[in-house]
Design an enzyme around this catalytic site. Structure first.
Site, PDB file in Angstrom:
ATOM      1  N   ASP A 154      -0.369   1.486  -4.187  1.00  0.00           N
ATOM      2  CA  ASP A 154      -1.616   0.304  -5.175  1.00  0.00           C
ATOM      3  C   ASP A 154      -2.718   1.313  -5.754  1.00  0.00           C
ATOM      4  OD1 ASP A 154      -2.243   1.479  -2.329  1.00  0.00           O
ATOM      5  OD2 ASP A 154      -3.778  -1.158  -2.638  1.00  0.00           O
TER       6      ASP A 154
ATOM      7  N   LYS B  81     -11.330   0.912  -1.490  1.00  0.00           N
ATOM      8  CA  LYS B  81     -11.407   2.190  -1.819  1.00  0.00           C
ATOM      9  C   LYS B  81     -11.019   3.223  -3.266  1.00  0.00           C
ATOM     10  CE  LYS B  81      -7.692   2.675   1.722  1.00  0.00           C
ATOM     11  NZ  LYS B  81      -7.902   0.681   2.339  1.00  0.00           N
TER      12      LYS B  81
ATOM     13  N   SER C 101       0.716  -0.514   0.003  1.00  0.00           N
ATOM     14  CA  SER C 101      -0.028  -0.124   0.011  1.00  0.00           C
ATOM     15  C   SER C 101       0.842   1.279   0.106  1.00  0.00           C
ATOM     16  CB  SER C 101      -0.581   0.191   1.776  1.00  0.00           C
ATOM     17  OG  SER C 101      -1.865   0.479   1.447  1.00  0.00           O
TER      18      SER C 101
ATOM     19  N   ASP D  97      -5.126   3.057  -4.398  1.00  0.00           N
ATOM     20  CA  ASP D  97      -6.857   3.201  -3.281  1.00  0.00           C
ATOM     21  C   ASP D  97      -6.607   4.166  -2.534  1.00  0.00           C
ATOM     22  OD1 ASP D  97      -5.156   2.050  -1.529  1.00  0.00           O
ATOM     23  OD2 ASP D  97      -6.355   0.323  -0.783  1.00  0.00           O
TER      24      ASP D  97
END
Length: 628
Positions: free
Chosen positions: A353, A451, A186, A355
């Site tokens: 990533d 998300k 992430s 999101d």
């Protein structure tokens, strides 16, 4: 099926050496992360740590290749359990060097297959992609081989191993896949010395539930063998299909399915009418992360933005030595641009990533809590996907109450859930939730089950475009700050801030949380905390209204009679140590007090939070790492 000894002979014999070697530029990398458990068997992969060159930005290719191999041989490789593979909602995150240890990644992938019902993967379709960070390409080769060894029918892989987390969710849903692997840590840094991660999303496109992640961890403690298909490395650079007996790998353009979905959700002609105006400027900072592969096709090619509106748009394995977390600290390049005298009209950034998102106007920061509330309040008129109105709204517990007030005014169902996108997914699948968000820069809707950073940027562009659709050239445009301040005037302002203390010693951080839990157990309504009177103090507990599952110990809350809140949580998204997060919120209905700096408005509560928690005593920290 081959014996273990036969497996070793096969794996070490040409032409199938099974070293996961990836050519990057003129250099190559070989990694030792699969070994038999018996000392009598030799190491299956050699280890070198060469210098590596960064790959260029992803571009769709019109060329398609097809390769077919008649036989699929599966080898059974003995292994032993490895400690430290506890899996959470965000999957498994560790330092790269941990994943490169013998069998570390292979054990986890095999444990995942051991945890799934056979009908969820046998002869099934899976998706594989990631954020482009260091080690993704090598990991992808291993995951493909283990998937084939366990009887998966087909796996779709993003070109160069690239797929944003929202795109994986979108592809799973569009292609009716049984699930997908996401290779990402992430918003955490990437590179040989930094972080790597892996998680699995289910057939609805949402992160695997705790029932599965708990099962994975249990199986990592008892694993004894790995099923590995004897196939060559797949060319990740060329769109096309490779077939190995009953197993096939399709390399796909990482953008096309996601872009198709965005065009279904939004009115691209409306957005283009704004973006193409000479008096409107957009800056999007991809932070050298995965959305660099999506920014040009969407914002430039489709919507007509200037190519120089994209900053840091080439995905790099180490994110350009940056920290791909879109906040005021780590997205400093964008913040400096937006706070200059001639800053653009809209600035946005996304994370590793893809999101998460951050939204800014000229010299104006939009908090994530305000952002989701404003999107929800304007969605029906601005975004075609919501033309019938949202079904319901939801936020994570630490997120400010701004969204609650929108739900109340629009008479919509509202849900407060623990931190973790999976809690929104159940509500979406039940048809009771459309728009949701987290204060941690996560915003999204039921178009997918993750998300979605670019979705949030397109939502803001839609709102701005709708507000300015009748503005003639030369007329003053309705700005981001205008929209936010109008929202505050209607709903009131929820002053909000978050203090992050990253990589604290876990022992001290846990002692602090235990101290706070003991404190709330002795607290009662009416207790005085300085100038504040306690309404309730608890450790947030959530019962899912869809499946009845219960989540406990989700954050220590102090809620006061004037609606102010202080919340303490430990974050599980890092790869080392513990991140202590303190959330501070205060509602202000008086329009004349809406222009205060949040740190000024919240100072009494911030001081109270630090005093009550004894944070310095427990962690030794004088200052937060990040203030949002």
């Amino acid at each position: 099926m081959a014996t273990a000894a036969g497996a070793v002979t096969s794996l070490l014999s040409p032409p199938s050496l099974h070293r996961l070697t990836t050519a990057i530029g003129t250099t190559s990398a070989s990694f030792s992360f699969l070994r038999t458990s018996s000392p009598s068997f030799p190491l299956l992969f050699s280890t070198t740590l060469p210098s590596r060159q960064h790959s260029s930005a992803i571009k769709a290719s019109s060329s398609t290749t097809f390769t077919e191999f008649q036989d699929l041989k599966v080898n059974t490789i003995p292994t032993k359990p490895i400690e430290g593979q506890k899996t959470g909602t965000s999957g498994l995150r560790k330092k790269v060097k941990v994943f490169m240890q013998d069998n570390y990644l292979a054990n986890w992938i095999q444990a995942l297959f051991n945890s799934l019902p056979p009908e969820d993967y046998k002869n099934a379709l899976l998706v594989l992609g990631g954020d482009g960070r260091y080690f993704n390409k090598e990991a992808a080769q291993l995951i493909i081989k283990i998937a084939a060894g366990n009887g998966v029918g087909k796996i779709l892989v993003g070109k160069e191993g690239i797929l944003s987390t929202p795109a994986v969710s979108a592809i799973i849903r569009k292609r009716k896949a049984n699930g997908g692997f996401i290779m990402s840590a992430s918003h955490n840094p990437g590179g040989p010395e930094y972080d790597w991660g892996i998680k699995f999303n289910y057939s609805s496109g949402q992160p695997a539930p705790e029932s599965i992640t708990d099962e994975i961890y249990g199986n990592t403690l008892s694993i004894s063998e790995i099923k590995l298909a004897d196939i060559p490395d797949v060319n990740l650079s060329s769109v096309g299909v490779s077939k190995y007996g009953n197993f096939s790998v399709e390399i796909v353009d990482p953008v096309s399915d996601y872009l198709d979905l965005m065009e279904e959700v939004f009115d691209f002609s409306l957005i283009k009418s704004l973006v193409s105006r000479s008096d409107f400027r957009l800056t999007f900072d991809a932070m050298h992360a995965v959305t660099g592969a999506y920014a040009n096709p969407i914002f430039v090619d489709k919507l007509g933005a200037s190519p120089d509106s994209i900053c840091n748009g080439v995905p790099l394995e180490d994110f350009g030595h940056g920290h791909p977390d879109p906040n005021l600290t780590y997205a400093k390049d964008l913040v400096n641009i937006m706070y200059s005298d001639s800053g653009p009209d809209l600035g946005a950034a996304s994370d590793g990533d893809g999101d998460r998102n951050m939204i800014l106007g000229r010299q104006f920061f939009v908090t994530p809590s305000d952002s989701v509330a404003i999107i929800a309040a304007n969605a029906q008129e601005s975004i075609p996907y919501f033309k019938s109105g949202p079904k319901g709204l939801a936020r994570s517990m630490p997120t400010s109450g701004a969204l609650d007030r929108v739900a109340e005014k629009l008479n919509l169902p509202f849900f407060e859930v623990p931190t973790g996108w999976k809690f929104f997914g159940n509500l979406m699948d039940a048809g009771t939730l459309s728009i949701c968000g987290e204060e941690s820069f996560g915003t999204g809707s039921d178009h997918i089950r993750e998300k979605d950073g670019i979705w949030a940027v397109l939502a803001w562009l839609s709102i701005i475009a709708y507000r300015n659709k009748n503005k003639k050239p030369g007329e003053k445009l309705v700005s981001v700050s205008d929209i936010v301040k109008e929202h505050w005037a209607t709903y009131g302002r929820n002053y909000f801030s978050r203090y992050d203390y990253e990589e604290c010693e876990s022992e001290g951080a846990n002692e602090m949380i235990n101290y706070l839990r003991d404190l709330i157990s002795k607290s009662k309504q009416g207790d005085k905390y300085g100038d504040y009177t306690l309404q309730l103090a608890d450790d947030f507990k959530y019962t899912d209204p869809v499946d009845g599952s219960v989540a406990t110990k989700q954050g220590v809350r102090f809620v006061f009679t004037d609606g102010s809140r202080i919340i303490f949580r430990l974050s599980g998204t890092g790869s080392a140590g513990a991140t202590v997060r303190i959330y501070i919120e205060q509602f202000e209905p008086d329009v004349s007090k809406h222009d205060l700096d949040a740190q000024v408005a919240l100072k009494p509560l911030i001081d109270l939070a630090l005093t009550v928690s004894k944070l310095k005593d427990f962690t030794g920290r004088e200052k937060p790492t990040v203030i949002t």
